[in-house]
Motif scaffolding. Structure first.
Motif, PDB file in Angstrom:
ATOM      1  N   PHE A 159       0.789  -1.136   0.012  1.00  0.00           N
ATOM      2  CA  PHE A 159      -0.011  -0.117  -0.007  1.00  0.00           C
ATOM      3  C   PHE A 159       0.731   1.316   0.043  1.00  0.00           C
ATOM      4  O   PHE A 159       1.496   1.433   0.707  1.00  0.00           O
ATOM      5  CB  PHE A 159      -0.895  -0.121   1.189  1.00  0.00           C
ATOM      6  N   THR A 160       0.935   1.888  -1.023  1.00  0.00           N
ATOM      7  CA  THR A 160       1.665   3.269  -1.311  1.00  0.00           C
ATOM      8  C   THR A 160       0.894   4.428  -1.388  1.00  0.00           C
ATOM      9  O   THR A 160       0.020   4.507  -2.166  1.00  0.00           O
ATOM     10  CB  THR A 160       2.625   3.046  -2.623  1.00  0.00           C
ATOM     11  N   VAL A 161       1.311   5.474  -0.720  1.00  0.00           N
ATOM     12  CA  VAL A 161       0.771   6.815  -0.723  1.00  0.00           C
ATOM     13  C   VAL A 161       1.671   7.528  -1.584  1.00  0.00           C
ATOM     14  O   VAL A 161       2.674   7.962  -1.332  1.00  0.00           O
ATOM     15  CB  VAL A 161       0.542   7.423   0.532  1.00  0.00           C
ATOM     16  N   ALA A 162       1.148   8.437  -2.747  1.00  0.00           N
ATOM     17  CA  ALA A 162       2.062   9.034  -3.597  1.00  0.00           C
ATOM     18  C   ALA A 162       2.129  10.429  -3.004  1.00  0.00           C
ATOM     19  O   ALA A 162       1.337  10.893  -2.146  1.00  0.00           O
ATOM     20  CB  ALA A 162       1.202   9.158  -4.883  1.00  0.00           C
ATOM     21  N   PRO A 163       3.109  11.280  -3.426  1.00  0.00           N
ATOM     22  CA  PRO A 163       3.300  12.539  -2.895  1.00  0.00           C
ATOM     23  C   PRO A 163       1.938  13.222  -2.942  1.00  0.00           C
ATOM     24  O   PRO A 163       1.164  13.182  -3.982  1.00  0.00           O
ATOM     25  CB  PRO A 163       4.363  13.085  -3.767  1.00  0.00           C
ATOM     26  N   GLY A 164       1.687  14.144  -2.202  1.00  0.00           N
ATOM     27  CA  GLY A 164       0.365  15.238  -2.262  1.00  0.00           C
ATOM     28  C   GLY A 164       0.446  15.803  -3.608  1.00  0.00           C
ATOM     29  O   GLY A 164       1.340  16.416  -4.268  1.00  0.00           O
ATOM     30  N   TYR A 165      -0.805  16.007  -4.026  1.00  0.00           N
ATOM     31  CA  TYR A 165      -0.987  16.793  -5.147  1.00  0.00           C
ATOM     32  C   TYR A 165      -0.829  18.281  -5.189  1.00  0.00           C
ATOM     33  O   TYR A 165      -0.618  18.975  -3.789  1.00  0.00           O
ATOM     34  CB  TYR A 165      -2.601  16.632  -5.470  1.00  0.00           C
TER      35      TYR A 165
END
Length: 385
Positions: A199-205
């Motif tokens: 489960f990976t959270v990408a950098p914020g938009y």
């Protein structure tokens, strides 16, 4: 007799949140907005005030209030800043509410005490890069591995609020778990705790507005969670999320009303103090009429979400009224932010001004939790069209 005045408890809550927004949020939020930082200190204070637990029973750490109380808090917060308001809205109506509505006793016991006190945040994993308003087109897949008793999840979610903070403890994910006899997708919801391998959270938009809120794209690569993490009945995921979205539209309507009212507040203050052609611009009828129309929009939109919330709490069918409230209130927010910027002139175009932030924040209200087009579709369906 019809009475739209607030009862004592709701009015006390409104006043206390209003004071908190003015004294604690207003002085610091511009810096968070400019630097695009998440306001952890504000979130902690909201937790201590019990705002994250407003509509939940005391047995789960909540305040024992109702959904209307949450809406009042959202309106007052959004009069000052929408990033803070949407953080609360998403944490409660989209994050904790699915677990409260559909969770097992074990799931509620494990997650709700931290979510209702603001010690942790939960996110709502519905939207995908290629689906948008077409929730039934979900491509994220979850396969039950009978050997291990685990769901194996693969897919991507987009624009997910509160999904990457230091406080985020889980994301509820909608995924295709099979196929119905008629060939349609079987959609279910599954709890995925933060930190689960794969489960990976990408950098914020980089966003136009809501710059002090937390929003990310999420990736699931063979993510394994126990079969017991299924939320509600298998195959009922879409129905569950649609119900959650119906409720959430009332909350977004309240948030929109707050922004619309904040535009009125700022414009009245500015018009009284700004002098042009030898007198305050509040003395010019053109400015008076602009602000009068802004006040009209905010007032009517407020009545709309009051009505939708009352129908929901009474157990009546409220879907069409929630759509009406959300559509009208988001329109009011967008229009008021436009004209508040006009009243402020060049100062309204500066990010350091509240109305400059309001203008940037307003547009997403016509998109998030169902676009304006979707609201019109729901209203038409409710009319039997």
């Amino acid at each position: 007799m019809v009475d739209f005045r607030l009862g004592d408890e709701h009015e006390e809550l409104r006043v206390s949140v209003r004071q908190f927004a003015q004294e604690q949020v207003a002085p610091v939020i511009a810096e968070h907005y400019e630097k695009k930082t998440f306001p952890y200190e504000i979130v902690r204070q909201m937790g201590k005030m019990g705002l994250f637990g407003l509509p939940f029973p005391e047995e789960f750490g909540g305040m024992g209030g109702d959904y209307f109380a949450l809406c009042l808090a959202l309106e007052e917060l959004a009069r000052v800043d929408s990033s803070v308001a949407v953080t609360l809205e998403a944490a409660v109506s989209l994050g904790a509410m699915p677990i409260f509505r559909y969770g097992t006793a074990e799931q509620k016991e494990r997650w709700l005490p931290r979510l209702t006190t603001g010690e942790a945040l939960a996110a709502f994993g519905l939207t995908e890069p290629g689906t948008g308003s077409d929730a039934g087109g979900t491509t994220t897949r979850a396969v039950l591995d009978e050997r291990t008793g685990e769901w194996v999840i693969n897919g991507t979610k987009a624009f997910i609020t509160n999904s990457g903070t230091d406080l985020t403890c889980l994301v509820t994910v909608m995924a295709a778990t099979g196929v119905h006899e008629d060939g349609s997708k079987e959609l279910s919801t599954i709890i995925v705790p933060s930190g689960t391998p794969g489960f990976t959270v990408a950098p914020g938009y980089s966003k136009v507005g809501w710059c002090a809120s937390d929003t990310h794209e999420l990736f699931f690569d063979d993510v394994r969670v126990p079969a017991a993490n299924l939320l509600g009945a298998r195959g009922r995921g879409l129905a569950q999320f649609l119900r959650i979205l119906d409720e959430g539209r009332i909350a977004i309507a309240a948030l929109s009303v707050g922004l619309a009212q904040g535009c009125v507040d700022e414009s009245v203050t500015y018009a009284r103090n700004r002098t042009a052609f030898g007198k305050p611009i509040s003395g010019h009828q053109a400015v008076q009429f602009l602000i009068a129309d802004m006040d009209l929009r905010a007032h009517v939109a407020r009545l709309g979400y009051y009505d939708a919330a009352s129908r929901m709490l009474a157990g009546d069918d409220f879907k069409r009224y929630a759509a009406i409230a959300k559509l009208n209130a988001s329109n009011a927010a967008m229009e008021n932010s436009r004209w508040a910027t006009q009243v402020h002139g060049g100062y309204g175009f500066m990010n350091e001004s509240a109305v400059g932030r309001f203008y940037r924040d307003a547009k997403i209200l016509e998109v998030g939790e169902g676009t304006s087009e979707v609201q019109r579709m729901l209203i038409a369906r409710g009319l039997g069209l």
